[in-house]
Design an enzyme around this catalytic site. Structure first.
Site, PDB file in Angstrom:
ATOM      1  N   LYS A  41       0.832  -1.205   0.000  1.00  0.00           N
ATOM      2  CA  LYS A  41       0.000   0.000   0.000  1.00  0.00           C
ATOM      3  C   LYS A  41       0.871   1.263   0.000  1.00  0.00           C
ATOM      4  O   LYS A  41       2.088   1.185   0.144  1.00  0.00           O
ATOM      5  CB  LYS A  41      -0.970  -0.038   1.187  1.00  0.00           C
ATOM      6  CG  LYS A  41      -1.827  -1.314   1.247  1.00  0.00           C
ATOM      7  CD  LYS A  41      -2.899  -1.355   0.167  1.00  0.00           C
ATOM      8  CE  LYS A  41      -3.409  -2.746  -0.126  1.00  0.00           C
ATOM      9  NZ  LYS A  41      -4.425  -3.265   0.753  1.00  0.00           N
TER      10      LYS A  41
HETATM   11  C1  LIG Z   1      -5.391  -4.503   0.999  1.00  0.00           C
HETATM   12  C2  LIG Z   1      -6.865  -4.320   1.036  1.00  0.00           C
HETATM   13  C3  LIG Z   1      -7.632  -4.597   2.188  1.00  0.00           C
HETATM   14  C4  LIG Z   1      -7.077  -5.304   3.377  1.00  0.00           C
HETATM   15  O1  LIG Z   1      -6.007  -4.711   3.971  1.00  0.00           O
HETATM   16  P1  LIG Z   1      -5.179  -5.532   5.054  1.00  0.00           P
HETATM   17  O2  LIG Z   1      -4.487  -4.456   5.826  1.00  0.00           O
HETATM   18  O3  LIG Z   1      -4.248  -6.432   4.308  1.00  0.00           O
HETATM   19  O4  LIG Z   1      -6.152  -6.297   5.891  1.00  0.00           O
HETATM   20  C5  LIG Z   1      -8.969  -4.279   2.184  1.00  0.00           C
HETATM   21  N1  LIG Z   1      -9.560  -3.745   1.103  1.00  0.00           N
HETATM   22  C6  LIG Z   1      -8.879  -3.496  -0.025  1.00  0.00           C
HETATM   23  C7  LIG Z   1      -9.600  -2.897  -1.179  1.00  0.00           C
HETATM   24  C8  LIG Z   1      -7.513  -3.805  -0.105  1.00  0.00           C
HETATM   25  O5  LIG Z   1      -6.847  -3.591  -1.249  1.00  0.00           O
END
Ligand SMILES: *Cc1c(COP(=O)(O)O)cnc(C)c1O
Length: 411
Positions: free
Chosen positions: A193
């Site tokens: 991210k």
């Molecule tokens: C990465 C992601 C999540 C989950 O994030 P985590 O921190 O890995 O639990 C939720 N929604 C979307 C759209 C994502 O891309």
């Protein structure tokens, strides 16, 4: 005799690469030697920094965005089985969070270009499935979702909207920062991210009761500040007020997050440069659809998602194979949730593909290209050149001038 591999031109371009700044690495070393590594003062400081930075009243750090979504939905205290809207083009963790909160996902089709639900697809889902109790609004790829228009279309007040901001640190809806709009906004600090820690999440909210609920429920449901019970001179006594999760953030993660925040503006600027470079080169390639640009607000550019249109000589899968063969890794965000087997078992004909025509079409076309601050201009150029090559030469073999042939070049 072997010749040394001549690097740059043939070096693989990974889909993602996590940058952990020097400051973050030093901050980790400090926490590790401090005698306190789990939830503690660094988490409290990260929450204060993050809330102040966005202009949110409360920020509560948790183990992941998935846990943030589950706890935010639980905090609304809806009757078990209540329907909750979600885009079908989302990550499975977001839909699982609805289920783990004891609620029922209602999947919504998308706009063909933003790849997110809009007011029309949202209203259509409500006509089909009845009034929802809540909605998870996703800012796909970092593109702002029109949260208020979506809530209106669903007949929901903003305090029944939870935002999935896993792609949206830095996104603005109009002139409002994501994190200050709905009941609760859920961020991810997963390795890929745009504010990476490795693992981690955050809930921001203007509602003290939601903040308090998430704070207790992230650590088993134990009374507020239970983490302090092992600090010198603290009381061992606590009460358990909820059947909570074990979803707290550690001080090691928080120290990384705080230090990474200092680099965020620079990293976002680099993302924008890369996006502009992709846009310039790929606008010249017939049959490639560029990512949607918001009419207003700000895009965080977590992902750069192109569409391989029917006029392109290769299918999406063929283009990914073509790029892979040239050392370039891509991904697809996301396989629509209505096609996942477990939801078929749970939701039956509510996930009939005929209900999601735009998502079905888009899914066959989408490719996410590499996009991260450590990506160099040459790597962007190499990726664009490989796509342009595919447009004129197909999969290495000459094909017609962009038309489909009879040998399965087209899906
Ligand atoms: C990465 C992601 C999540 C989950 O994030 P985590 O921190 O890995 O639990 C939720 N929604 C979307 C759209 C994502 O891309």
């Amino acid at each position: 005799m072997t010749t040394p591999v001549q690097s740059t031109a043939t070096e693989r371009i990974p889909f993602a690469r996590t940058t952990i700044s020097d400051e973050a690495q030093q901050a980790v070393a400090k926490v590790l030697s401090s005698g306190w590594v789990t939830t503690g003062p660094e988490v409290a400081a990260f929450e204060r920094d993050f809330a102040a930075w966005l202009g949110a009243e409360h920020a509560v750090a948790v183990a992941s965005c998935s846990a943030a979504l589950e706890l935010s939905l639980r905090s609304l205290r809806l009757p078990p089985g209540s329907p909750v809207l979600s885009s079908t083009i989302t990550f499975c963790g977001a839909v699982n969070a609805i289920l783990h909160a004891g609620l029922r996902p209602v999947l919504v089709d998308v706009h063909p270009e933003t790849l997110m639900p809009d007011a029309d697809t949202t209203a259509a889902a409500v006509r089909r499935s009845g009034a929802p109790a809540a909605m998870v609004a996703l800012h796909f790829a970092g593109h702002p979702a029109p949260v208020e228009a979506l809530a209106d279309a669903a007949g929901l007040p903003l305090d029944r909207v939870v935002e999935d901001a896993a792609h949206a640190v830095g996104t603005r809806v109009g002139d409002r920062a994501v994190g200050t709009i709905s009941a609760a906004t859920c961020f991810s600090f997963y390795a890929t991210k745009n504010l990476p820690i490795g693992e981690g999440g955050m809930v921001t909210t203007g509602d003290a009761a939601i903040a308090d609920y998430v704070r207790r429920s992230r650590l088993h449901g134990m009374s507020r500040d239970a983490w302090k019970r092992y600090l010198p001179g603290s009381s061992w006594r606590y009460s358990v007020d909820e059947a909570g999760l074990k979803a707290n953030m550690t001080d090691v993660q928080a120290a990384i997050g705080r230090a990474q925040m200092g680099h965020f503006a620079g990293w976002q600027a680099r993302r924008s440069e890369i996006v502009a470079r992709y846009d310039r080169a790929l606008a010249q390639v017939p049959g490639i659809g560029l990512p949607a640009r918001p009419a207003e607000g700000g895009h965080a550019w977590h992902l750069y998602v192109i569409r391989v249109l029917p006029s392109f000589p290769l299918s999406r899968d063929q283009l990914i194979a073509h790029l892979h063969a040239r050392g370039i890794d891509c991904s697809v965000h996301f396989i629509p949730m209505h096609t996942q087997p477990y939801l078929g078992r749970i939701l039956g004909d509510e996930v009939d593909p005929g209900r999601f025509p735009a998502a079905e079409t888009a899914f066959e076309q989408i490719v996410s290209l590499p996009l991260y601050p450590a990506l160099g201009d040459e790597q962007v150029d190499r990726t664009c050149a490989a796509i342009a090559e595919a447009a004129t030469h197909g999969n290495g073999a000459p094909v017609g001038n962009g038309g489909a042939d009879e040998n399965g070049q087209h899906r």
